[in-house]
Design an enzyme around this catalytic site. Structure first.
Site, short mmCIF file in Angstrom:
data_model
loop_
_atom_site.label_atom_id
_atom_site.label_comp_id
_atom_site.label_asym_id
_atom_site.label_seq_id
_atom_site.Cartn_x
_atom_site.Cartn_y
_atom_site.Cartn_z
CB SER A 70 -0.95 -0.04 1.20
OG SER A 70 -1.93 0.94 1.12
CG ASP A 112 -7.01 -3.78 -2.69
OD1 ASP A 112 -7.63 -2.91 -2.06
OD2 ASP A 112 -5.77 -3.91 -2.63
CG HIS A 165 -5.67 -2.43 0.79
ND1 HIS A 165 -5.16 -2.18 -0.46
CD2 HIS A 165 -4.97 -1.63 1.65
CE1 HIS A 165 -4.20 -1.28 -0.38
NE2 HIS A 165 -4.05 -0.94 0.89
#
Length: 395
Positions: free
Chosen positions: A161, A336, A368
């Site tokens: 991320s 996601d 995610h």
């Protein structure tokens, strides 16, 4: 009053896993792995703590340098993410047992990086930064320290991320930095957030502009630090009964994607005891700008400060097509809600040179957080990275 009620109900609470109470170093020791803590000071004065697992639990220490794999967490997270599950499920332990010298970074402002050479977290100036500064200062400082201590010249980088966005940004603005990266595996990669789904999309649409104005007018502050009160609330709600544990799990999934296979619901109280780990409100405002405008903009600080910092009224856009000479492997999922396929098509898939993208793996059924907390993340992701690193080391 809330704390009193929690304490009154405490005798009804079921026991939570030991890791709820331990920090990253203690968790690693509990599982029988060697661990080290290393501090590094960034060029703008932030003191960051990194955690190192120099070799595996059953591996001889040896004298031959092991290849380094550097793990960098996402927004509001910490080094805990990489050792959050059982050893055969957690990236830090899997990579250590596979023969790597494992380093886990911590970005400024989180649980393990709340020091500065002259500022303290009670001062507003301590929090006056966004992910631009993390890319500019935190990424090179931590990687430089890992290489210095390990006596090596390059390493394998794994980001999740925000840990991907900042590395893409660093590589695009400093092409020479690529010489330190043998391979780059991007998990749930972020470049823009224009097409996010779920709760974050709702909040951005209805409150994003107001929040940006609030931060601009009132200045930066800490966002969602890991406090004693929050941990108590988690323990005596999510950890109280199975039904509340299920509710906490369901609420968490509303932010990241509802896919819930290979998700250990009983670990949710442990995850939430360590996450959120704290960051700057500027990053939230920056994310809101990315959701509103699209693209990959630097932080918009208002015309006056933009002119002072950028020399123009509007923040510049980062261009990831400037990245060269780094073998990149993308791990993503259509389930996601934060790293969406639509956003990837408009940014990473469009800007990255096909010559450097050595692999693009769509992982079915991953939200995610599955990339760091999924019970099958080792099978679907980490073992592939072990093979990737071995291949890059060979060549």
């Amino acid at each position: 009053m809330l704390v009193l009620l929690l304490l009154l109900f405490s005798h009804h609470a079921k026991s939570v896993d030991l890791e709820f109470y331990l920090d990253t170093t203690e968790i690693i020791k509990t599982w029988g792995y060697p661990v080290e803590e290393h501090n590094v000071t960034t060029d703008d004065g932030y003191i960051l703590t990194m955690h190192r697992i120099p070799y595996g639990r059953d591996s001889p220490k040896g004298s031959t340098p092991r290849p380094i794999i550097f793990l960098q967490h996402g927004f509001l997270c910490s080094s805990f993410d990489w050792i959050a599950n059982l050893p055969h499920q957690s990236a830090g332990f899997v990579f250590a047992d596979a023969g790597f010298d494992v380093w886990m970074g911590n970005f400024r402002g989180n649980t393990y990086s709340r020091q500065h050479v002259s500022l303290n977290p009670n001062e507003q100036k301590f929090w006056d930064w966004s992910w631009d500064q993390i890319a500019q200062f935190d990424i090179p400082a931590q990687i430089g320290k890992a290489l210095e201590v390990s006596g090596q010249s390059s390493l394998h980088y794994v980001g999740h991320s925000l840990g991907t966005l900042t590395m893409f940004t660093k590589l695009s603005t400093d092409p020479e930095f690529s010489r330190y990266i043998k391979s780059y595996s991007a998990l749930a990669p972020i470049a823009t957030l224009k097409h996010v789904r779920g709760v974050f999309s709702f909040l951005a649409r209805h409150f994003g502009k107001d929040y940006q104005e609030y931060v601009t007018n009132n200045g930066a502050d800490e966002f969602f630090g890991n406090t004693w009160l929050f941990r108590k609330v988690v323990k005596y709600t999510c950890g109280l009964f199975d039904t509340l544990e299920e509710l906490c799990s369901g609420i968490t999934l509303l932010f990241v994607g509802t896919a819930s296979d290979n998700w250990n619901q009983t670990r949710v109280p442990v995850y939430l005891a360590h996450t959120p780990a704290g960051s700057s409100s500027n990053i939230v405002a920056h994310f809101d700008q990315m959701m509103s405008y699209g693209g990959i903009p630097a932080y918009d600080m208002g015309e006056e400060r933009n002119m002072e910092i950028y020399g123009q009224k509007w923040p510049p856009q980062y261009n990831f097509s400037n990245i060269t000479d780094v073998p990149i492997y993308l791990f993503w999922s259509d389930d996601d809600w934060l790293s969406t396929k639509h956003d990837l098509k408009e940014t990473l898939f469009a800007q990255l040179d096909a010559e450097i993208v050595k692999g693009s793996y769509e992982i079915l059924g991953f939200n995610h957080l599955h990339f760091i907390w999924g019970t099958n993340a080792a099978t679907e992701v980490y073992n592939r990275i072990v093979d990737i690193a071995a291949q890059e080391d060979y060549f």
